[in-house]
Write an enzyme that holds these catalytic residues in place. Structure first.
Site, PDB file in Angstrom:
ATOM      1  N   LYS A 281      -3.858  -0.147  -3.844  1.00 33.76           N
ATOM      2  CA  LYS A 281      -4.398   1.121  -4.098  1.00 33.76           C
ATOM      3  C   LYS A 281      -4.270   1.259  -5.531  1.00 33.76           C
ATOM      4  O   LYS A 281      -3.836   2.300  -6.252  1.00 33.76           O
ATOM      5  CB  LYS A 281      -3.675   2.257  -3.494  1.00 33.76           C
ATOM      6  CG  LYS A 281      -4.093   2.691  -2.154  1.00 33.76           C
ATOM      7  CD  LYS A 281      -5.188   3.488  -1.918  1.00 33.76           C
ATOM      8  CE  LYS A 281      -5.499   4.771  -2.531  1.00 33.76           C
ATOM      9  NZ  LYS A 281      -6.900   5.170  -2.348  1.00 33.76           N
TER      10      LYS A 281
ATOM     11  N   ASP B  84      -7.892   1.949   1.225  1.00 35.00           N
ATOM     12  CA  ASP B  84      -8.530   2.764   2.215  1.00 35.00           C
ATOM     13  C   ASP B  84     -10.138   2.265   2.807  1.00 35.00           C
ATOM     14  O   ASP B  84     -10.441   2.046   3.748  1.00 35.00           O
ATOM     15  CB  ASP B  84      -8.790   4.149   2.015  1.00 35.00           C
ATOM     16  CG  ASP B  84      -9.105   4.070   0.474  1.00 35.00           C
ATOM     17  OD1 ASP B  84      -8.755   3.360  -0.303  1.00 35.00           O
ATOM     18  OD2 ASP B  84     -10.056   5.308  -0.055  1.00 35.00           O
TER      19      ASP B  84
ATOM     20  N   TYR C 154       9.214   1.205   0.281  1.00 32.51           N
ATOM     21  CA  TYR C 154      10.199   0.980   1.439  1.00 32.51           C
ATOM     22  C   TYR C 154      11.653   0.308   0.797  1.00 32.51           C
ATOM     23  O   TYR C 154      12.680  -0.110   1.239  1.00 32.51           O
ATOM     24  CB  TYR C 154       9.693  -0.100   2.359  1.00 32.51           C
ATOM     25  CG  TYR C 154       8.544   0.456   3.211  1.00 32.51           C
ATOM     26  CD1 TYR C 154       8.027   1.722   3.061  1.00 32.51           C
ATOM     27  CD2 TYR C 154       8.370   0.038   4.317  1.00 32.51           C
ATOM     28  CE1 TYR C 154       6.998   2.016   3.900  1.00 32.51           C
ATOM     29  CE2 TYR C 154       7.491   0.211   5.382  1.00 32.51           C
ATOM     30  CZ  TYR C 154       6.650   1.542   5.046  1.00 32.51           C
ATOM     31  OH  TYR C 154       5.855   1.889   6.097  1.00 32.51           O
TER      32      TYR C 154
ATOM     33  N   ASP D 245       2.233  -2.407   6.507  1.00 32.84           N
ATOM     34  CA  ASP D 245       2.726  -1.763   7.603  1.00 32.84           C
ATOM     35  C   ASP D 245       1.747  -1.170   8.547  1.00 32.84           C
ATOM     36  O   ASP D 245       1.508  -1.461   9.614  1.00 32.84           O
ATOM     37  CB  ASP D 245       3.918  -0.867   7.237  1.00 32.84           C
ATOM     38  CG  ASP D 245       4.580  -0.248   8.447  1.00 32.84           C
ATOM     39  OD1 ASP D 245       4.534  -0.881   9.329  1.00 32.84           O
ATOM     40  OD2 ASP D 245       5.527   0.648   7.941  1.00 32.84           O
TER      41      ASP D 245
END
Ligand code: NAI
Length: 385
Positions: free
Chosen positions: A201, A251, A134, A275
């Protein structure tokens, strides 16, 4: 005693939700402190109102005042069309380095949600606000910048990048990650919460997201070693009174949030994961309409309604002021007036329990009576004693 709070009205439904929010926050302060403390509201211009009065959506005077301020609260700001600013919210975050976006998520009894046990969700999300994909370092496919960068990465590092690719960069720093996790751990300590979970991640993006995880554990060990313990080392005996530091792959965290939400309390996440999970968790407890939030640096906290300007609802006295009020409650808590904050939250809980709510919430409840934004404010005022 007076406490200065700078406020930005906001666009669209902003004026309507402010009109009912301010009296509720004032009444809660008065009731909680026997009138000994009050807020001195100072308006700052931004958005359409600033455009009308000063010819620019973000006047220098607003920026100058905020640069010396510690607490502000804003209504939603529309994205100016045709202006030089991409988004006023992004401009505020970047100008003041508001690196932590904090969103508490819990359920209001009576709100219909898509899950069976929304009451198990009680989490506070700490999302890093300045780094990650971002950061805005992105080049469109076919541009000289993307071609040059692609050539450099291929020739210098043997990177396999398909010709004609668009390229984005994902910077994540030790300093940026640590200050976010530090704040999340401090929050857990101040509020007596049992755990902080680093969501990443790092299994795939080893140096960026994996770095976030490693730096998070490092800051816990080096700066809060006496009060935190990594989950791997924790036993029922040695973790008593300590904050357990966990980590979850992003996840898997989405599964956990649905299957075992009660095992999670404070979450610390890089920008993109943060987000996604913010909206997913909000949906789990019944939507963004009642979600409070704040963007913070070490000097300045700007509390905000998390929804947008709701242009189709504007001017109809039907908007739900709950998100702005709950952000106001969060602000009162941040200013050291926890009892006043509780009074605001309890008044809203009671109104929801009575099923007298604005039309957006009434549509999500059984046998609810829809009231106007103004009436909702009046109902809350009666409940604050
Ligand atoms: P939005 O949040 O304004 O609206 C989405 C839907 O939720 C609409 O159906 C709206 O009527 C409803 N809604 C939102 N808040 C509500 C409330 N308090 N009471 C009742 N209904 C409510 O999102 P949208 O339409 O994507 O954005 C509109 C404008 O707001 C855009 O210019 C956008 O850039 C801006 N925006 C500003 C934000 C901020 O200042 N933090 C956040 C999100 C959007």
């Amino acid at each position: 005693m007076k406490h200065t709070v700078y406020w930005i009205e906001g666009d669209g439904i902003g004026p309507e939700i402010w009109k009912v929010t301010r009296p509720v926050l004032d009444a809660a302060m008065k009731a909680a402190t026997n009138g000994e403390h009050e807020i001195e509201w100072v308006e700052l211009l931004a958005g359409e109102k600033a455009m009308r009065e000063c010819g620019t959506p973000l006047p220098q005077a607003t920026l100058d005042t905020l640069s010396k301020a510690s607490v502000a609260i804003k209504g939603p700001l529309g994205t100016p069309v045709g202006g030089g600013i991409r988004s006023l919210n992004v401009a505020l975050r970047q100008t003041f380095d508001l690196y932590a976006c904090i969103r508490p998520v819990s359920w209001f009894e009576g709100i219909i949600t898509p899950v069976k046990h929304p009451e198990r969700v009680n989490m506070v999300i700490f999302r890093e606000n300045t780094e990650d994909v971002y950061a805005g370092i992105e080049y469109a496919a076919g541009t000289p910048e993307a071609e040059k960068l692609g050539d450099f990465l291929r020739s210098e590092f043997g990177a396999a990048i398909r010709a004609g690719s668009a390229i984005g960069i994902k910077p994540m720093s030790e300093a940026g990650s640590k200050r976010l996790v530090r704040r999340a751990i401090r929050y857990a300590i101040d509020n007596g919460l049992p755990s902080v979970t680093l969501v990443h991640k790092g299994n795939i993006m080893k140096f960026t997201e994996g770095g976030f995880r490693a730096w998070g554990y490092e800051v816990a060990r080096e700066e809060f070693g006496d009060i935190t313990i990594p989950e791997k080392e924790a036993t029922p005996e040695n973790s008593k009174g300590k904050i357990v530091i966990k980590d979850r792959i992003a996840d898997a965290m989405f599964q956990e949030a649905l299957l075992r939400p009660e095992q999670y309390s404070v979450l610390a996440l890089p920008n993109l994961n943060g987000d996604y999970i913010s909206d997913a968790l909000a949906a789990q407890v019944g939507g963004l309409g009642m979600a409070p939030g704040v963007n913070m640096s070490d000097e300045l906290a700007i509390f905000e309604a998390t929804h947008g300007t709701a242009p189709t609802a504007a001017g109809k006295d039907i908007a739900n002021p709950g998100s702005l009020m709950l952000s106001g409650a969060l602000m009162l808590q941040h200013m050291g007036f926890a009892e006043a904050a509780r009074k605001v939250q309890n008044a809203i809980l009671a109104a929801v329990a009575d099923k007298t709510v604005t039309p957006d919430l009434a549509a999500e409840m059984e046998n609810a009576q829809a009231v106007s934004c103004t009436q909702f404010g009046e109902i809350l005022l009666k409940k604050i004693i």
